[in-house]
Design an enzyme around this catalytic site. Sequence first.
Site, PDB file in Angstrom:
ATOM      1  N   GLY A 153       0.860  -1.133   0.066  1.00 38.53           N
ATOM      2  CA  GLY A 153      -0.023   0.008   0.141  1.00 38.53           C
ATOM      3  C   GLY A 153       0.696   1.272  -0.077  1.00 38.53           C
ATOM      4  N   CYS A 154       0.190   2.534  -0.168  1.00 38.70           N
ATOM      5  CA  CYS A 154       0.874   3.872  -0.549  1.00 38.70           C
ATOM      6  C   CYS A 154       1.689   4.183   1.007  1.00 38.70           C
ATOM      7  CB  CYS A 154       0.253   4.861  -1.004  1.00 38.70           C
ATOM      8  SG  CYS A 154      -1.552   4.831  -0.260  1.00 38.70           S
ATOM      9  N   TYR A 155       0.701   3.970   1.953  1.00 36.45           N
ATOM     10  CA  TYR A 155       1.267   4.633   3.413  1.00 36.45           C
ATOM     11  C   TYR A 155       2.100   3.488   3.815  1.00 36.45           C
ATOM     12  CZ  TYR A 155      -2.719   7.981   4.056  1.00 36.45           C
ATOM     13  OH  TYR A 155      -3.555   8.932   4.175  1.00 36.45           O
ATOM     14  N   THR A 157       4.353   1.872   2.225  1.00 39.51           N
ATOM     15  CA  THR A 157       5.767   2.126   1.650  1.00 39.51           C
ATOM     16  C   THR A 157       6.501   3.444   2.183  1.00 39.51           C
ATOM     17  OG1 THR A 157       4.756   1.266  -0.336  1.00 39.51           O
ATOM     18  CG2 THR A 157       6.668   2.757  -0.795  1.00 39.51           C
ATOM     19  N   ALA A 158       5.567   4.449   2.247  1.00 37.63           N
ATOM     20  CA  ALA A 158       6.416   5.693   2.789  1.00 37.63           C
ATOM     21  C   ALA A 158       6.882   5.548   4.159  1.00 37.63           C
ATOM     22  CB  ALA A 158       5.217   6.749   2.799  1.00 37.63           C
TER      23      ALA A 158
END
Length: 351
Positions: A153-155, A157-158
């Site tokens: 997911g995007c969150y 990853t960061a």
Amino acid sequence: MGNEKARVGIIGASGYGGIQLVRLLLEHPQVELTYLAGHSSAGKPYSDLYPHLTHRVNLTIEPIDLEAIASRCDAVFLGLPNGLACDMAPALLAKGCKVLDLSADYRFRNLNTYTEWYKKDRQDQATNNQAVYGLPELYRDAIRDAQLIGCPGCYPTASLLALSPLLKQGFIVPETAIIDAKSGTSGGGREAKVNMLLAEAEGSLGAYGVAKHRHTPEIEQIASDLAGTELRVQFTPHLIPMVRGILATVYATLRDPGLVRDDLITIYSAFYRASPFVKILPHGVYPQTKWAWGTNLCYIGIEVDPRTGRVIVLSAIDNLVKGQAGQAVQCLNLMMGWEESLGLPQLAFYP
């Protein structure tokens, strides 16, 4: 595959993640985009959904026919809502396709965790056991040998790129990790939602999914692997009135209060020395989301607060590229034996 281009398809190309994939794959020197498939949009020219591509994309969205897809594709991206990829991936794998799933279906080793958070019973444990978590900075070698990738997911990853060096090398008290993350509205997808309307989102900032966001167990799974012990993290996402980008701010208590910022910058630089998309910023420089727009980059800034004994790590990505489509293409590059950065942008749209 020699000099032949890889034939690649996308199932679920109508959303924002889908169009990012289309853009990246059309410009990829080793890829031929051969199949676009969907449910509700089947039969429509892709340019009907995105008119600005009228002169660039002449593909029509076709029905989801796994036999046809397997015969025309070497690799397939699944850009479907959660709970659908797990019904298609086993058949595609059996027919010899490499599968990269952008949903949450293959991110969890423990399917009970998936069922608890995503409310779908699963019967494909054998297939799930084949899946590799698609964060190249941590699992590069496993991705090279994989046939099935569960793209992060995007969150996560960061957040995980910010946390990984600290957890892997034991520099923090793991259970003190707090993640405060903010995302643009494109993270909510292309479907109409009241809270995404301009009149609702413009000029407003708010948290959502507090103490219950579905990306929490995904972050915890990988963080636990890195720490070598099961742990919980406090994760709170926020919606901000911009189109794209994520900024994750991570706080944690240092085990050694004598560690200073320059030490950690050196540690992070060494940890990511073989990772072409992670950029560690010099002291006193903190990332901004605009720096990463349209790129597959992750910018990381680091600070230490000696008063509290805490480290503060800031991580900025484009949620649709490094947080989704770009990272999936990065995984494809590794799976196909190509240069990891092939076809992936590293210069932002600016300003």
